[in-house]
Design an enzyme around this catalytic site. Structure first.
Site, mmCIF file in Angstrom:
data_model
loop_
_atom_site.group_PDB
_atom_site.id
_atom_site.type_symbol
_atom_site.label_atom_id
_atom_site.label_comp_id
_atom_site.label_asym_id
_atom_site.label_seq_id
_atom_site.Cartn_x
_atom_site.Cartn_y
_atom_site.Cartn_z
ATOM 1 N N TYR A 12 0.774 -1.241 0.000
ATOM 2 C CA TYR A 12 0.000 0.000 0.000
ATOM 3 C C TYR A 12 0.808 1.296 0.000
ATOM 4 O O TYR A 12 0.219 2.368 0.048
ATOM 5 C CB TYR A 12 -0.933 0.020 1.217
ATOM 6 C CG TYR A 12 -1.941 -1.097 1.211
ATOM 7 C CD1 TYR A 12 -3.114 -0.985 0.472
ATOM 8 C CD2 TYR A 12 -1.727 -2.268 1.921
ATOM 9 C CE1 TYR A 12 -4.046 -2.011 0.457
ATOM 10 C CE2 TYR A 12 -2.653 -3.299 1.915
ATOM 11 C CZ TYR A 12 -3.811 -3.159 1.179
ATOM 12 O OH TYR A 12 -4.731 -4.171 1.159
ATOM 13 N N HIS A 17 -4.016 6.504 1.023
ATOM 14 C CA HIS A 17 -4.155 6.305 2.468
ATOM 15 C C HIS A 17 -2.800 6.344 3.179
ATOM 16 O O HIS A 17 -2.751 6.540 4.385
ATOM 17 C CB HIS A 17 -4.851 4.972 2.733
ATOM 18 C CG HIS A 17 -5.866 4.995 3.822
ATOM 19 N ND1 HIS A 17 -6.381 6.141 4.405
ATOM 20 C CD2 HIS A 17 -6.486 3.972 4.461
ATOM 21 C CE1 HIS A 17 -7.261 5.822 5.328
ATOM 22 N NE2 HIS A 17 -7.342 4.511 5.393
ATOM 23 N N PHE A 63 -2.116 -2.746 9.373
ATOM 24 C CA PHE A 63 -3.258 -2.101 8.734
ATOM 25 C C PHE A 63 -3.690 -0.841 9.482
ATOM 26 O O PHE A 63 -3.589 -0.749 10.701
ATOM 27 C CB PHE A 63 -4.422 -3.082 8.576
ATOM 28 C CG PHE A 63 -4.163 -4.084 7.492
ATOM 29 C CD1 PHE A 63 -4.273 -3.726 6.154
ATOM 30 C CD2 PHE A 63 -3.749 -5.368 7.797
ATOM 31 C CE1 PHE A 63 -3.997 -4.622 5.141
ATOM 32 C CE2 PHE A 63 -3.472 -6.285 6.794
ATOM 33 C CZ PHE A 63 -3.595 -5.916 5.464
ATOM 34 N N ASN A 65 -6.437 0.460 10.372
ATOM 35 C CA ASN A 65 -7.420 0.413 11.454
ATOM 36 C C ASN A 65 -6.873 -0.181 12.750
ATOM 37 O O ASN A 65 -7.594 -0.264 13.739
ATOM 38 C CB ASN A 65 -8.684 -0.341 11.011
ATOM 39 C CG ASN A 65 -8.414 -1.778 10.647
ATOM 40 O OD1 ASN A 65 -7.285 -2.173 10.417
ATOM 41 N ND2 ASN A 65 -9.466 -2.564 10.592
ATOM 42 N N ASP A 90 -3.760 11.149 5.871
ATOM 43 C CA ASP A 90 -4.510 11.588 4.693
ATOM 44 C C ASP A 90 -5.829 12.198 5.141
ATOM 45 O O ASP A 90 -6.353 11.851 6.198
ATOM 46 C CB ASP A 90 -4.771 10.411 3.761
ATOM 47 C CG ASP A 90 -5.542 9.293 4.443
ATOM 48 O OD1 ASP A 90 -5.027 8.720 5.424
ATOM 49 O OD2 ASP A 90 -6.670 8.991 4.009
ATOM 50 N N ASN A 111 -10.326 5.876 10.097
ATOM 51 C CA ASN A 111 -10.163 4.658 10.889
ATOM 52 C C ASN A 111 -8.849 4.594 11.664
ATOM 53 O O ASN A 111 -8.805 4.032 12.757
ATOM 54 C CB ASN A 111 -10.317 3.419 10.002
ATOM 55 C CG ASN A 111 -11.753 3.214 9.583
ATOM 56 O OD1 ASN A 111 -12.680 3.610 10.277
ATOM 57 N ND2 ASN A 111 -11.940 2.588 8.435
#
Length: 177
Positions: A12, A17, A63, A65, A90, A111
């Site tokens: 990612y 994000h 991740f 979250n 972001d 999140n």
């Protein structure tokens, strides 16, 4: 401590994000530092001194979250309070290339911020550096939008705003007041 919120780097890093991590990597580079994988903190870290202040950098490699767990591990290890941490993330509410500082408690639907507030379990405001990524035309596509790569124009605007913030040192001025 400065934290760039992110999802795992391998899959990612180049997504919208992860622009918080883009900032931290650029900041480290400007101080000739490399972030290194630290398993005990679930992310990448480095540190440097500025005006007699020791600054720790963190990019969680888990991740979004659950980023709060990585941040809490490092903050607890070094005895850093949430009020002493700058969270870089972001922001859908700002257009690409727009950056803003904010001092508040709320997560505004983000999140990563929601998890930080939950994990620290504190009703304390904290510093946030918001990097605009814009919104998708269809609000039902927000999840896929933030997990996709920005257009080349958006990427240039975001990178230019990050470099401007670093060159002007206004982020660090907040931390060392």
């Amino acid at each position: 401590m400065i934290v760039g919120l992110s999802n795992p780097k391998i899959d990612y890093h180049n997504t919208r994000h992860n622009v918080g991590s883009w900032f931290v990597y650029s900041l480290a580079k400007s101080y000739l530092k490399n972030l290194k994988k630290e398993k005990k903190f679930l992310g990448f870290t480095t540190s440097f001194s500025i005006e007699s202040n020791y600054i720790r950098l963190l990019v969680p490699d888990i991740f979004m979250n659950i980023n709060g767990h990585s941040i809490l591990k490092m903050a607890s290890f070094y005895n850093i309070n949430l009020s002493e941490i700058l969270i870089v993330h972001d922001d859908l509410e700002l257009d690409p290339g727009i950056i803003k500082l904010k001092y508040s408690y709320g997560h505004n639907g983000h999140n990563g911020l929601r998890n930080i507030i939950s994990v620290f379990n504190e009703k304390i405001s904290f510093h946030r550096f918001r990097i605009g990524i814009g919104r998708p035309i269809n609000r039902n596509q927000t999840a896929s939008f933030v997990l996709s790569k920005p257009t080349e124009n958006e990427k240039q605007l975001i990178q230019k705003s990050i470099l401007h913030a670093i060159e002007e040192n206004f982020i660090l001025k907040i931390l060392i007041r």
